[in-house]
Motif scaffolding. Structure first.
Motif, PDB file in Angstrom:
ATOM      1  N   TYR A  88       0.827  -1.208   0.000  1.00 54.52           N
ATOM      2  CA  TYR A  88       0.000   0.000   0.000  1.00 54.52           C
ATOM      3  C   TYR A  88       0.862   1.259   0.000  1.00 54.52           C
ATOM      4  O   TYR A  88       0.662   2.177  -0.800  1.00 54.52           O
ATOM      5  CB  TYR A  88      -0.920  -0.034   1.222  1.00 54.52           C
ATOM      6  N   LEU A  89       1.860   1.297   0.868  1.00 52.09           N
ATOM      7  CA  LEU A  89       2.671   2.503   1.027  1.00 52.09           C
ATOM      8  C   LEU A  89       3.625   2.726  -0.143  1.00 52.09           C
ATOM      9  O   LEU A  89       4.076   3.851  -0.375  1.00 52.09           O
ATOM     10  CB  LEU A  89       3.456   2.441   2.339  1.00 52.09           C
ATOM     11  N   THR A  90       3.930   1.668  -0.905  1.00 49.22           N
ATOM     12  CA  THR A  90       4.803   1.815  -2.073  1.00 49.22           C
ATOM     13  C   THR A  90       4.031   1.977  -3.376  1.00 49.22           C
ATOM     14  O   THR A  90       4.634   2.079  -4.450  1.00 49.22           O
ATOM     15  CB  THR A  90       5.752   0.608  -2.203  1.00 49.22           C
ATOM     16  N   GLY A  91       2.700   1.989  -3.292  1.00 49.93           N
ATOM     17  CA  GLY A  91       1.899   2.221  -4.492  1.00 49.93           C
ATOM     18  C   GLY A  91       1.613   1.002  -5.331  1.00 49.93           C
ATOM     19  O   GLY A  91       1.086   1.114  -6.438  1.00 49.93           O
ATOM     20  N   GLU A  92       1.919  -0.185  -4.807  1.00 49.00           N
ATOM     21  CA  GLU A  92       1.648  -1.410  -5.564  1.00 49.00           C
ATOM     22  C   GLU A  92       0.192  -1.849  -5.432  1.00 49.00           C
ATOM     23  O   GLU A  92      -0.292  -2.640  -6.247  1.00 49.00           O
ATOM     24  CB  GLU A  92       2.550  -2.540  -5.065  1.00 49.00           C
ATOM     25  N   LEU A  93      -0.482  -1.364  -4.400  1.00 50.43           N
ATOM     26  CA  LEU A  93      -1.828  -1.827  -4.075  1.00 50.43           C
ATOM     27  C   LEU A  93      -2.744  -0.643  -3.836  1.00 50.43           C
ATOM     28  O   LEU A  93      -2.391   0.301  -3.134  1.00 50.43           O
ATOM     29  CB  LEU A  93      -1.762  -2.685  -2.800  1.00 50.43           C
ATOM     30  N   GLU A  94      -3.938  -0.694  -4.434  1.00 50.52           N
ATOM     31  CA  GLU A  94      -4.952   0.335  -4.190  1.00 50.52           C
ATOM     32  C   GLU A  94      -5.874  -0.137  -3.068  1.00 50.52           C
ATOM     33  O   GLU A  94      -6.300  -1.296  -3.067  1.00 50.52           O
ATOM     34  CB  GLU A  94      -5.763   0.614  -5.447  1.00 50.52           C
ATOM     35  N   VAL A  95      -6.166   0.743  -2.117  1.00 50.55           N
ATOM     36  CA  VAL A  95      -6.927   0.362  -0.933  1.00 50.55           C
ATOM     37  C   VAL A  95      -8.034   1.373  -0.668  1.00 50.55           C
ATOM     38  O   VAL A  95      -7.776   2.571  -0.545  1.00 50.55           O
ATOM     39  CB  VAL A  95      -6.020   0.268   0.312  1.00 50.55           C
ATOM     40  N   GLU A  96      -9.269   0.873  -0.588  1.00 46.32           N
ATOM     41  CA  GLU A  96     -10.407   1.704  -0.190  1.00 46.32           C
ATOM     42  C   GLU A  96     -10.837   1.262   1.204  1.00 46.32           C
ATOM     43  O   GLU A  96     -11.380   0.175   1.391  1.00 46.32           O
ATOM     44  CB  GLU A  96     -11.571   1.533  -1.170  1.00 46.32           C
ATOM     45  N   LEU A  97     -10.583   2.117   2.190  1.00 44.29           N
ATOM     46  CA  LEU A  97     -10.985   1.821   3.561  1.00 44.29           C
ATOM     47  C   LEU A  97     -12.418   2.287   3.800  1.00 44.29           C
ATOM     48  O   LEU A  97     -12.782   3.412   3.448  1.00 44.29           O
ATOM     49  CB  LEU A  97     -10.044   2.498   4.552  1.00 44.29           C
ATOM     50  N   VAL A  98     -13.228   1.409   4.408  1.00 40.71           N
ATOM     51  CA  VAL A  98     -14.651   1.656   4.615  1.00 40.71           C
ATOM     52  C   VAL A  98     -14.990   1.341   6.066  1.00 40.71           C
ATOM     53  O   VAL A  98     -14.523   0.322   6.594  1.00 40.71           O
ATOM     54  CB  VAL A  98     -15.503   0.757   3.681  1.00 40.71           C
ATOM     55  N   ALA A 137       1.846   7.093  -4.836  1.00 42.27           N
ATOM     56  CA  ALA A 137       2.882   7.037  -5.864  1.00 42.27           C
ATOM     57  C   ALA A 137       4.165   6.517  -5.228  1.00 42.27           C
ATOM     58  O   ALA A 137       4.323   6.554  -4.005  1.00 42.27           O
ATOM     59  CB  ALA A 137       3.096   8.431  -6.455  1.00 42.27           C
ATOM     60  N   PRO A 138       5.101   6.031  -6.032  1.00 37.93           N
ATOM     61  CA  PRO A 138       6.360   5.516  -5.467  1.00 37.93           C
ATOM     62  C   PRO A 138       7.116   6.536  -4.617  1.00 37.93           C
ATOM     63  O   PRO A 138       7.865   6.155  -3.719  1.00 37.93           O
ATOM     64  CB  PRO A 138       7.161   5.131  -6.713  1.00 37.93           C
ATOM     65  N   ASP A 139       6.914   7.836  -4.899  1.00 34.62           N
ATOM     66  CA  ASP A 139       7.621   8.852  -4.121  1.00 34.62           C
ATOM     67  C   ASP A 139       6.900   9.220  -2.823  1.00 34.62           C
ATOM     68  O   ASP A 139       7.323  10.118  -2.093  1.00 34.62           O
ATOM     69  CB  ASP A 139       7.853  10.111  -4.957  1.00 34.62           C
TER      70      ASP A 139
END
Length: 251
Positions: A88-98, A137-139
Motif C-alpha cells: 500500500y505505502l509503495t503504491g503497488e496496491l490500491e486500498v479503499e478503507l470503509v 505514488a512511489p515517491d
C-alpha cells in the motif's frame, strides 16, 4: 439442484484475471482457505477484493497478496499484515478503507438489489468529504484519492450516500451445508460470510460438513441456496485447519 463440485480447483477455474471477489471471514475465522489456495495455484492475478480484512502474512488472502495477485482491496481493517502495509505505502496496491458497518451494509445492499443507501457513519470525515489515499505514488505522494460523496440531511441529521457492492464472484466458508447450497455459519464466521455470499454474482462455498437436503431445518439456515452456485466439501484435515490469530494463555 446439485451444486457440488469435485474440487476447489474446479470450482474457481473460471475466475479470470481482473475479476472482482467478495471474500468471507472475520480475522482468521470463517476464511475460505481452500478456495483461496486453489485460486493461488491457478495463477489468477489483478484481482479486486472486497473483504473485511486481507488475511495475515501467509494465511487467508495474505497468500494471494504476497504473490502479487491482488490489485485492489476494499475493506475495513488492514492490520496484522506487514506485506499489505508495504504494498500500500509503495503504491503497488490500491486500498479503499470503509467503516466496518458500512462495508457490511454495502455487501448486503448489493445482494438485495439496493443500489445505494444513506448512513450517518463517516459524515464530517474524509470518508464523506474525500481525500482518503486510495493509492500512493512511489515517491510517497497520493496518486489516487477518494472522491467526495453526496451528503443529505434527514430529520436534521447529515447522512452520506454509500453504494451497494456487487462482485463477479464470492468465496465463503460454511460450517454446514447441503447440495442445494443452503448454508449454516458458526459463531464469528457468521459475521461477513453471508453478506459476501449475497454480493457475488457467482458464489462458491467450501463446507466443513455436507448434509443431505432436508437435514437443515429452515430456521437453521443462515443463507438460502438461491445465493450459492457452487459447493465444495472439505476433507477432514482442511475442515479442522483453523488457526488462532493471537493465542493468549495464562503464565
Amino acid at each position: 439442484m446439485n451444486k457440488i463440485r469435485g474440487s476447489a480447483a474446479e470450482a474457481v477455474a473460471d475466475i479470470s484475471a481482473g475479476a472482482s471477489l467478495a471474500v468471507g471471514g472475520f480475522g482468521l475465522s470463517g476464511v475460505p482457505e481452500v478456495l483461496i489456495r486453489a485460486l493461488h495455484a491457478q495463477g489468477t492475478s489483478g484481482l479486486e477484493v472486497v473483504s473485511n480484512n486481507c488475511g495475515v502474512d501467509g494465511r487467508g488472502l495474505g497468500v494471494l497478496l504476497a504473490a502479487g495477485r491482488i490489485a485492489r482491496v476494499t475493506g475495513s481493517y488492514v492490520g496484522e499484515n506487514k506485506e499489505f502495509a508495504r504494498q500500500y505505502l509503495t503504491g503497488e496496491l490500491e486500498v479503499e478503507l470503509v467503516p466496518q458497518g458500512t462495508l457490511a451494509e454495502r455487501l448486503r445492499a448489493g445482494g438485495a438489489g439496493i443500489p445505494a443507501f444513506y448512513t450517518p457513519a463517516g459524515v464530517g470525515t474524509q470518508v464523506a468529504n474525500g481525500g482518503l489515499p486510495w493509492r500512493y505514488a512511489p515517491d510517497g505522494t497520493v496518486a489516487v484519492a477518494s472522491p467526495p460523496k453526496e451528503v443529505r440531511d434527514f430529520d436534521g441529521l447529515a447522512h452520506v450516500l454509500e453504494h451497494g457492492i456487487i462482485t463477479d464472484f464470492a468465496l465463503v466458508r460454511a460450517w454446514r451445508g447441503d447440495r442445494h447450497g443452503n448454508l449454516v455459519f458458526r459463531r464469528t464466521a457468521a459475521n461477513f460470510n453471508p453478506l459476501a455470499a449475497m454480493a457475488g454474482r457467482v458464489t462458491v462455498a467450501e463446507v466443513e460438513e455436507l448434509v443431505k437436503p432436508g437435514e437443515l431445518a429452515p430456521d437453521e439456515v443462515h443463507l438460502p441456496g438461491i445465493y450459492v452456485q457452487r459447493v465444495v466439501k472439505l476433507g477432514a484435515e482442511d475442515a479442522a485447519d483453523k488457526q488462532i490469530e493471537k493465542r493468549t494463555v495464562r503464565a
